[in-house]
Scaffold this active site. Structure first.
Site, PDB file in Angstrom:
ATOM      1  N   GLY A   1     -62.710 -67.843  76.667  1.00 19.72           N
ATOM      2  CA  GLY A   1     -63.729 -67.374  75.846  1.00 19.72           C
ATOM      3  C   GLY A   1     -63.110 -66.738  74.515  1.00 19.72           C
ATOM      4  CG  ASP A   2     -60.600 -63.576  74.232  1.00 19.20           C
ATOM      5  OD1 ASP A   2     -61.156 -62.480  73.495  1.00 19.20           O
ATOM      6  OD2 ASP A   2     -60.517 -63.234  75.463  1.00 19.20           O
TER       7      ASP A   2
END
Length: 397
Positions: free
Chosen positions: A167-168
């Site tokens: 996600g990052d």
């Protein structure tokens, strides 16, 4: 020749993954990246994952080509230093909670007034607006709410995650894309700088293909499917005779025919009901059984060799040991030999993408805490006595 971003100055006000990864990508292609770190502790990533002589190996990778400047943002002098940096910067990248920079006196309104050409990339869990704006958000939460965790895992198992901070990293990529689009607008004289508002949730959601229209129009909820690719057949992970696994993607029409002939099933290759993907998708379980009946009677290397001869996309599932030993990775400069500050030799991942005329490069590994504070302040016009005063008063380190 310098990288394509030579002459672009980036100020990074972030920690851990999302903002730092975005800034690293820009630094690899020539941008002058100044990383603001807190005195004493610096970025917590310095102590994450596996350490070598007290410093994270991830840190050396994530912060390569960056300059570390230690500034106390709780001091008026520290805030003023960041303002002076922003006045001459092209991009500021931050991943603090929404409103945190505003409380420090470094919000968009302030920095935009100082430098109208500035682009500000703001990466947060949920974005700069909306009812969830003020909630804390990490990449794992973005993956959960963005839809990818629900669709990942075995059919009868719990939702799973991939083994990296996906996600990052997706938010970082969206941040870089937005920054480059904004820079293009400024550099071509089409307008002023702007805010690039990146949400971890939305960055994951943006990868979810036709998930929403399938649900909205057809009422279909995409579920977990293990190694298969729902609605696209055949594409799955198949066990071999020596207890290995191969991934086979035989899902285009001509490739499917070649695959079926290879495994001794010309009847399936010539079946009109299986000529196109929509028909194959209805019988994906049967097709997977037919392919497994072949792979399970052959060793992994034999399966891969036969598939390569038949021009069917396939591959083993690589561990990091496989990656490091692979000649293709080596030929593509994806394993760079470098040295840590103490002299220890170590391999690091290479640079992506590959540009033919202005490729990226690694000029140095992640710096020590505050390594460039003095030189950067000198560039800003601070005299030596002023720098010493700022150090004595705790504004910088």
């Amino acid at each position: 020749m310098g990288g394509p971003l030579q002459g672009i100055r980036v100020v990074e006000i972030g920690t851990l993954i999302a903002a730092p990864f975005a800034a690293r990508l820009m630094a690899e292609f020539g941008a002058d990246v100044i990383k603001i770190e807190a005195p004493e502790t610096g970025d917590p990533l310095r102590k994450w994952r596996k350490l070598h002589e007290g410093t994270s190996l991830w840190w050396y990778l994530q912060s390569r080509n960056k300059k570390s400047v230690c500034v106390n943002l709780k001091s008026a002098d520290g805030v003023e230093i960041v303002k002076r940096l922003a006045a001459d910067a092209d991009v500021v990248i931050e991943n603090l909670r929404p409103g945190a920079l505003e409380k420090l006196g470094l919000g968009w309104d302030v920095l935009h007034a100082i430098n109208p050409k500035l682009t500000m990339v703001r990466i947060s869990g949920y974005g700069q607006s909306g009812p969830y704006r003020d909630r804390p958000g990490f990449g794992a939460i973005g993956e959960a709410m963005g839809g990818i965790r629900y669709t990942t895992g075995e059919v009868d198992g719990a939702p799973a995650r991939v083994g990296v901070s996906l996600g990052d990293s997706l938010a970082s990529l969206h941040g870089v894309i937005g920054a480059l689009m904004s820079l293009l607008r400024v550099k071509t004289g089409q307008g002023k700088g702007q805010v690039v508002d990146v949400s971890l949730v939305e960055s994951v959601f943006n990868l979810m293909e036709s998930l929403v229209p399938e649900y909205d129009l057809l009422g279909h909820v995409r579920e977990r499917s293990g190694g298969a690719l729902p609605g696209i057949a055949p594409s799955n992970t198949y066990r071999t005779e020596d207890d290995g696994y191969v991934v086979i993607a035989g899902n285009s029409d001509p490739i499917f025919k070649r695959l079926m002939h290879l495994i001794g099933r010309p009847d399936l290759a010539d079946d009109p009901a299986l000529a196109h993907n929509d028909g194959r998708a209805k019988q994906c379980a049967m097709l997977d059984q037919a392919i497994t009946a072949w792979t399970s009677h052959h060793a992994t290397e034999d399966v891969l060799a036969a598939l390569e001869r038949a021009e069917v996309p396939a591959g083993r599932i690589y561990s990091v040991a496989d990656i490091v030993a692979d000649p293709h990775y080596q030929a593509r400069d994806m394993l760079l030999q470098t040295q840590l500050p103490g002299g220890a030799p170590v391999k690091m991942p290479g640079i992506v993408p590959k540009l033919s005329d202005t490729p990226g490069e690694v000029r140095w590994q992640g710096p020590s805490l505050g390594e460039h504070t003095g030189s950067v302040l000198s560039e800003l016009g601070f005299a030596n006595e002023d720098i010493e005063r700022l150090r004595r008063e705790g504004a910088v380190q």
